[in-house]
Scaffold this active site. Structure first.
Site, PDB file in Angstrom:
ATOM      1  CD  GLU A  25      -8.718  -7.099  -5.915  1.00  0.00           C
ATOM      2  OE1 GLU A  25      -8.724  -6.554  -4.782  1.00  0.00           O
ATOM      3  OE2 GLU A  25      -9.613  -8.143  -5.849  1.00  0.00           O
TER       4      GLU A  25
ATOM      5  CG  HIS B  37     -12.728  -6.289  -5.485  1.00  0.00           C
ATOM      6  ND1 HIS B  37     -12.190  -7.517  -5.532  1.00  0.00           N
ATOM      7  CD2 HIS B  37     -13.949  -6.345  -5.329  1.00  0.00           C
ATOM      8  CE1 HIS B  37     -13.283  -8.464  -5.328  1.00  0.00           C
ATOM      9  NE2 HIS B  37     -14.281  -7.622  -5.266  1.00  0.00           N
TER      10      HIS B  37
ATOM     11  CB  CYS C 169     -14.654  -9.150  -2.202  1.00  0.00           C
ATOM     12  SG  CYS C 169     -16.473  -9.211  -2.929  1.00  0.00           S
TER      13      CYS C 169
END
Lengths: 80, 233
Positions: free
Chosen positions: B206, B204, B87
């Site tokens: 994660e 994302h 990002c």
């Protein structure tokens, strides 16, 4: 010494913000606007009175940070 | 895996990233402040997390890309060390010159925060080893400037060299403008550097790693990296 660096998008690069502003102007009833491209203006003050030195420093500033040369052009004006 | 997460003022995804790296590797990553001039000894993965470094002033990632720690990241990458930017991290990598092109305002002008589908373009890289080629994964995005752009020559080079690792796709893996939420060129979601050791991606992964919260499709990226580094060690 005062100077101005103007950063604009290169022609051909899509400018969604400019498009949105163009649409807003139309909806405000501002007639005759056929295109808007937006950019940035940096008013910079420099120490010393060396015009050529100031231009060189501003060119460096523009290329190192103020403009992203992938999509933007810049113009340096030393206003004196 | 000995990971280091860079922390800039305005970054806000560093703890999500740290939690994921710990979950996958069993090891806490080092948190490295932007004013540092060196990475912890033995760092084998540098991660630049998401957020709004320096308030997105000037251009997204522009000021972070010129922070002192980035010289250490450049040196790490030049030695072939792995770098992952997610990002704002992707934006910072583009602004720093470690990756070509840059991320423009989303084509629809809106900040987009939702899950998207990505097609994994190849599985033979450290950043995709946890997946199969053409696998479709579901991961979140949260960005206003994720619209990847580069000149025609750069795009042709990226495509020709197989450097697009992740692309926005439909749930069944079709590349379709309707599923390219930010208008990125060639539906590009993630690219690697010429040497293949620096990945930048807008989504994302994660945030999709724990079944207690939702899908776990993002886990493969980190598990693949961990396996790759374990083998290399």
């Amino acid at each position: 010494m005062k100077a101005r660096v103007t950063v604009t998008l290169k022609s051909g690069v899509l400018d969604p913000q400019g498009k949105a502003i163009e649409g807003a102007l139309r909806s405000l009833g501002v007639d005759g606007v056929t295109s808007v491209r937006q950019g940035k203006v940096f008013d910079i003050e420099l120490a010393g009175g060396d015009k050529a030195g100031a231009e060189a420093a501003l060119k460096q500033a523009a290329e190192k940070l103020l403009a992203n040369m992938v999509i933007e052009n810049y113009r340096v004006e030393v206003l004196g | 895996m000995k990971a280091a997460i860079l922390v800039f003022p305005g970054i806000n995804r560093e703890r999500d990233m740290a939690r994921t790296l710990k979950l996958v590797s069993g090891r806490d990553p080092a948190m490295v402040w932007h004013a540092e001039t060196a990475l912890p000894a033995g760092t084998d993965l540098v991660v630049i997390p998401g957020g709004f470094s320096y308030g997105d002033y000037l251009r997204c990632g522009a000021i972070a890309a010129r922070a002192p720690v980035m010289d250490a990241v450049r040196a790490h990458a030049a030695k072939g060390g792995l770098v992952l930017g997610v990002c704002n991290g992707f934006q910072i990598l583009c602004e720093s010159g470690l990756l070509p092109g840059l991320l423009m305002r989303n084509a629809g002008l809106k900040f987009i925060c939702r899950d998207v589908y990505l097609r994994v373009e190849r599985a033979d890289t450290p950043f995709t080893a946890g997946y199969k080629k053409n696998q479709v994964i579901r991961v979140p995005v949260a960005h206003g400037e994720g619209n990847y752009i580069a000149d025609g020559e750069t795009i042709a080079k990226l495509e020709g060299e197989g450097r697009v690792l992740y692309r926005y796709a439909s749930p069944d893996g079709m590349i379709d403008p309707d599923w390219n939420h930010n208008g990125a060129m060639n539906a590009i979601a993630g690219i690697v550097s010429e040497r293949g050791n620096v990945l930048g991606m807008m989504p994302h992964p994660e945030n999709h790693v724990d079944a207690a919260i939702g899908p776990t499709d993002g886990r493969g990226l980190f598990a693949g990296l961990n396996d790759h580094l374990a083998k290399a060690a």
